[in-house]
Scaffold this active site. Sequence first.
Site, PDB file in Angstrom:
ATOM      1  N   ASP A 121      -7.118   4.263  -4.407  1.00  0.00           N
ATOM      2  CA  ASP A 121      -7.760   4.119  -3.094  1.00  0.00           C
ATOM      3  C   ASP A 121      -8.390   5.493  -2.841  1.00  0.00           C
ATOM      4  O   ASP A 121      -8.648   6.239  -3.794  1.00  0.00           O
ATOM      5  CB  ASP A 121      -6.737   3.715  -2.006  1.00  0.00           C
ATOM      6  CG  ASP A 121      -7.407   3.242  -0.715  1.00  0.00           C
ATOM      7  OD1 ASP A 121      -7.859   2.089  -0.667  1.00  0.00           O
ATOM      8  OD2 ASP A 121      -7.507   4.034   0.250  1.00  0.00           O
ATOM      9  N   LYS A 161       0.866  -1.192   0.000  1.00  0.00           N
ATOM     10  CA  LYS A 161       0.000   0.000   0.000  1.00  0.00           C
ATOM     11  C   LYS A 161       0.891   1.225   0.000  1.00  0.00           C
ATOM     12  O   LYS A 161       2.026   1.175   0.490  1.00  0.00           O
ATOM     13  CB  LYS A 161      -0.869   0.022   1.259  1.00  0.00           C
ATOM     14  CG  LYS A 161      -2.086   0.912   1.155  1.00  0.00           C
ATOM     15  CD  LYS A 161      -3.224   0.162   0.495  1.00  0.00           C
ATOM     16  CE  LYS A 161      -4.403   1.038   0.187  1.00  0.00           C
ATOM     17  NZ  LYS A 161      -5.572   0.235  -0.225  1.00  0.00           N
TER      18      LYS A 161
HETATM   19  P1  NDP Z   1     -12.991   7.741  -2.788  1.00  0.00           P
HETATM   20  O1  NDP Z   1     -11.920   8.720  -2.599  1.00  0.00           O
HETATM   21  O2  NDP Z   1     -13.559   7.497  -4.145  1.00  0.00           O
HETATM   22  O3  NDP Z   1     -14.223   8.073  -1.824  1.00  0.00           O
HETATM   23  C1  NDP Z   1     -14.044   8.148  -0.452  1.00  0.00           C
HETATM   24  C2  NDP Z   1     -15.369   8.553   0.179  1.00  0.00           C
HETATM   25  O4  NDP Z   1     -15.248   8.389   1.591  1.00  0.00           O
HETATM   26  C3  NDP Z   1     -15.696  10.006  -0.053  1.00  0.00           C
HETATM   27  O5  NDP Z   1     -17.097  10.171  -0.053  1.00  0.00           O
HETATM   28  C4  NDP Z   1     -15.056  10.674   1.156  1.00  0.00           C
HETATM   29  O6  NDP Z   1     -15.632  11.928   1.510  1.00  0.00           O
HETATM   30  C5  NDP Z   1     -15.329   9.660   2.234  1.00  0.00           C
HETATM   31  N1  NDP Z   1     -14.289   9.771   3.259  1.00  0.00           N
HETATM   32  C6  NDP Z   1     -12.955   9.581   3.100  1.00  0.00           C
HETATM   33  N2  NDP Z   1     -12.302   9.795   4.244  1.00  0.00           N
HETATM   34  C7  NDP Z   1     -13.242  10.125   5.144  1.00  0.00           C
HETATM   35  C8  NDP Z   1     -13.189  10.455   6.514  1.00  0.00           C
HETATM   36  N3  NDP Z   1     -12.020  10.486   7.176  1.00  0.00           N
HETATM   37  N4  NDP Z   1     -14.364  10.726   7.142  1.00  0.00           N
HETATM   38  C9  NDP Z   1     -15.544  10.694   6.473  1.00  0.00           C
HETATM   39  N5  NDP Z   1     -15.654  10.387   5.165  1.00  0.00           N
HETATM   40  C10 NDP Z   1     -14.528  10.103   4.517  1.00  0.00           C
HETATM   41  O7  NDP Z   1     -12.428   6.360  -2.183  1.00  0.00           O
HETATM   42  P2  NDP Z   1     -12.921   4.877  -2.409  1.00  0.00           P
HETATM   43  O8  NDP Z   1     -14.384   4.831  -2.614  1.00  0.00           O
HETATM   44  O9  NDP Z   1     -12.035   4.255  -3.426  1.00  0.00           O
HETATM   45  O10 NDP Z   1     -12.547   4.201  -1.022  1.00  0.00           O
HETATM   46  C11 NDP Z   1     -13.460   4.113   0.063  1.00  0.00           C
HETATM   47  C12 NDP Z   1     -13.025   3.000   1.003  1.00  0.00           C
HETATM   48  O11 NDP Z   1     -12.984   1.764   0.295  1.00  0.00           O
HETATM   49  C13 NDP Z   1     -11.623   3.152   1.626  1.00  0.00           C
HETATM   50  O12 NDP Z   1     -11.635   2.594   2.911  1.00  0.00           O
HETATM   51  C14 NDP Z   1     -10.756   2.294   0.705  1.00  0.00           C
HETATM   52  O13 NDP Z   1      -9.583   1.869   1.357  1.00  0.00           O
HETATM   53  C15 NDP Z   1     -11.697   1.144   0.442  1.00  0.00           C
HETATM   54  N6  NDP Z   1     -11.436   0.331  -0.735  1.00  0.00           N
HETATM   55  C16 NDP Z   1     -11.312   0.885  -1.974  1.00  0.00           C
HETATM   56  C17 NDP Z   1     -11.103   0.085  -3.082  1.00  0.00           C
HETATM   57  C18 NDP Z   1     -11.033   0.643  -4.456  1.00  0.00           C
HETATM   58  O14 NDP Z   1     -10.903  -0.163  -5.398  1.00  0.00           O
HETATM   59  N7  NDP Z   1     -11.154   1.933  -4.666  1.00  0.00           N
HETATM   60  C19 NDP Z   1     -10.921  -1.358  -2.943  1.00  0.00           C
HETATM   61  C20 NDP Z   1     -11.138  -1.861  -1.603  1.00  0.00           C
HETATM   62  C21 NDP Z   1     -11.366  -1.025  -0.554  1.00  0.00           C
HETATM   63  P3  NDP Z   1     -14.823  13.296   1.214  1.00  0.00           P
HETATM   64  O15 NDP Z   1     -14.882  13.415  -0.286  1.00  0.00           O
HETATM   65  O16 NDP Z   1     -15.551  14.347   1.951  1.00  0.00           O
HETATM   66  O17 NDP Z   1     -13.424  13.069   1.715  1.00  0.00           O
HETATM   67  O1  2IT Z   2      -7.910  -1.637  -0.676  1.00  0.00           O
HETATM   68  C1  2IT Z   2      -7.871  -2.125  -1.827  1.00  0.00           C
HETATM   69  O2  2IT Z   2      -7.999  -3.341  -2.024  1.00  0.00           O
HETATM   70  C2  2IT Z   2      -7.687  -1.212  -2.961  1.00  0.00           C
HETATM   71  N1  2IT Z   2      -7.651   0.005  -2.755  1.00  0.00           N
HETATM   72  C3  2IT Z   2      -7.526  -1.747  -4.347  1.00  0.00           C
HETATM   73  C4  2IT Z   2      -6.115  -2.201  -4.581  1.00  0.00           C
HETATM   74  C5  2IT Z   2      -5.792  -2.615  -5.996  1.00  0.00           C
HETATM   75  O3  2IT Z   2      -4.611  -2.901  -6.220  1.00  0.00           O
HETATM   76  O4  2IT Z   2      -6.671  -2.655  -6.850  1.00  0.00           O
END
Ligand code: NDP
Ligand code: 2IT
Length: 448
Positions: A168, A128
């Site tokens: 992420d 990561k």
């Molecule tokens: P994005 O940046 O697309 O969206 C994040 C969302 O979460 C936004 O709405 C953001 O609001 C909110 N957010 C982030 N930090 C905070 C915080 N500290 N408090 C409140 N709201 C918060 O990210 P993703 O959708 O990609 O990721 C979301 C989660 O999913 C994370 O935990 C990530 O690790 C996990 N994840 C992502 C994957 C991926 O493929 N993208 C895969 C597996 C897991 P704001 O815009 O106001 O910050």
């Molecule tokens: O937390 C996760 O699994 C991710 N943000 C996706 C990682 C990836 O390599 O697609």
Amino acid sequence: MAANTIIEQVYEQVVKRNAGEVEFLQAVKEVLDSLGPILEKHPEYVESRILDRIVEPERQFMFRVPWQDDKGNVHVNRGFRVEFNSALGPYKGGLRFHPTVNQSILKFLGFEQVFKNSLTTLPMGGGKGGSDFDPKGKSDNEVMRFCQSFMTELCRHIGPDTDVPAGDIGVGGREIGFLFGQYKRVRNEFTGVLTGKALNWGGSLIRPEATGYGCVYFADEMLKTRGESFDGKICTVSGSGNVAQYTVEKLNQLGAKAVSLSDSSGSIYDPNGIDDEKLAFVLDLKNVRRGRIKEYADKFGVDYLEGKRPWGIKCDCAFPSATQNEINGDDAATLLKNGCTLVAEGANMPSTPEAIDQYIEKKIMYGPGKAANAGGVATSGLEMSQNSMRLSWTREEVDERLHNIMIAIHKQAYEAAEEYGEPSNLVMGANIAGFVKVADSMLDQGLV
Ligand code: NDP
Ligand code: 2IT
């Protein structure tokens, strides 16, 4: 020595070595606490000190990222990459750009990623990275200059057979494009060094949808074990980014009703459901205009819960899809009191240990992040396969593979939980199933 004593000793050492790294310690403790039964059965893991080795990252980098804003002012951020474990394949895992990013958060995410990637059945190690850079309020050009500076250093450490980052929080299609362009320029190589690329230059269909779709597929498998379906289920979703958006889309397709979204400023509650038309508004709001979720409430005349998370809303199923520790013990108690019987984690470690204890005690359907959100990285693995073949699969083909992987992850976790005497405890099941494959591969590869 008894398994629990060994686990305690390893954990004590981790606490000493990583003092103050609360998120990392939380993630390590959860995994170690699941492993007692497996150590009893496999003395070779104890003899070869697999636990001591698996909690220590293979390699970590930290670097200066200087960049200039549109007015010519100089800024300095901190960049990181944690290469945690390569027993199963090249390091694989996302990059997070968020002001809260630090070593502890990236180590927790890298550690989780090792077991998650193992569960996907694909050949990927865990890593990561990211930066404390805040993309909010920055122009496209500022984000580009930051990404170029970040990659100028990162590109020494990564490669399609070494370490393959992806998105992420704060890193989506725009950032992956800028990062890829700089990698190609500096290294003079067009390779599959990043996943989450755009379709016309090596990306995979379904990768943007994969984490959200996968999480709902996983939840559907949990429902099936109790003879239930999504039909008519009321679902709360937090976040409004990549994971939340496609969670809502798949929930709609399977006949559920998603009633909430949130961002770091507050939540919206739409009791009529976030249908596909309203979701299209969210995609434009968040991915193009980069605005706040409050605009949804203004546009569709629904409640906006300023500064609040959506866990006070009555629901059957909850999909935390924003960030770590977003459901605390009180939130979990509220969810359970209101009749919630399923929690599927789109985010990484969104539930605190106090919340998880309540899910387990009440035996609700609980899909921990490293199992439930593995569809994103699994589809990144499928993107890597397509890049290696220099071919692209159809939408249907990738979606079917993703669906089958999520079914397989659920099966592995479910069966491991049963085997070790706690059926329905998918925390234990996912940790054990993910761990065994990594531990056996480490043993095969000698003392490395
Ligand atoms: P994005 O940046 O697309 O969206 C994040 C969302 O979460 C936004 O709405 C953001 O609001 C909110 N957010 C982030 N930090 C905070 C915080 N500290 N408090 C409140 N709201 C918060 O990210 P993703 O959708 O990609 O990721 C979301 C989660 O999913 C994370 O935990 C990530 O690790 C996990 N994840 C992502 C994957 C991926 O493929 N993208 C895969 C597996 C897991 P704001 O815009 O106001 O910050
Ligand atoms: O937390 C996760 O699994 C991710 N943000 C996706 C990682 C990836 O390599 O697609």
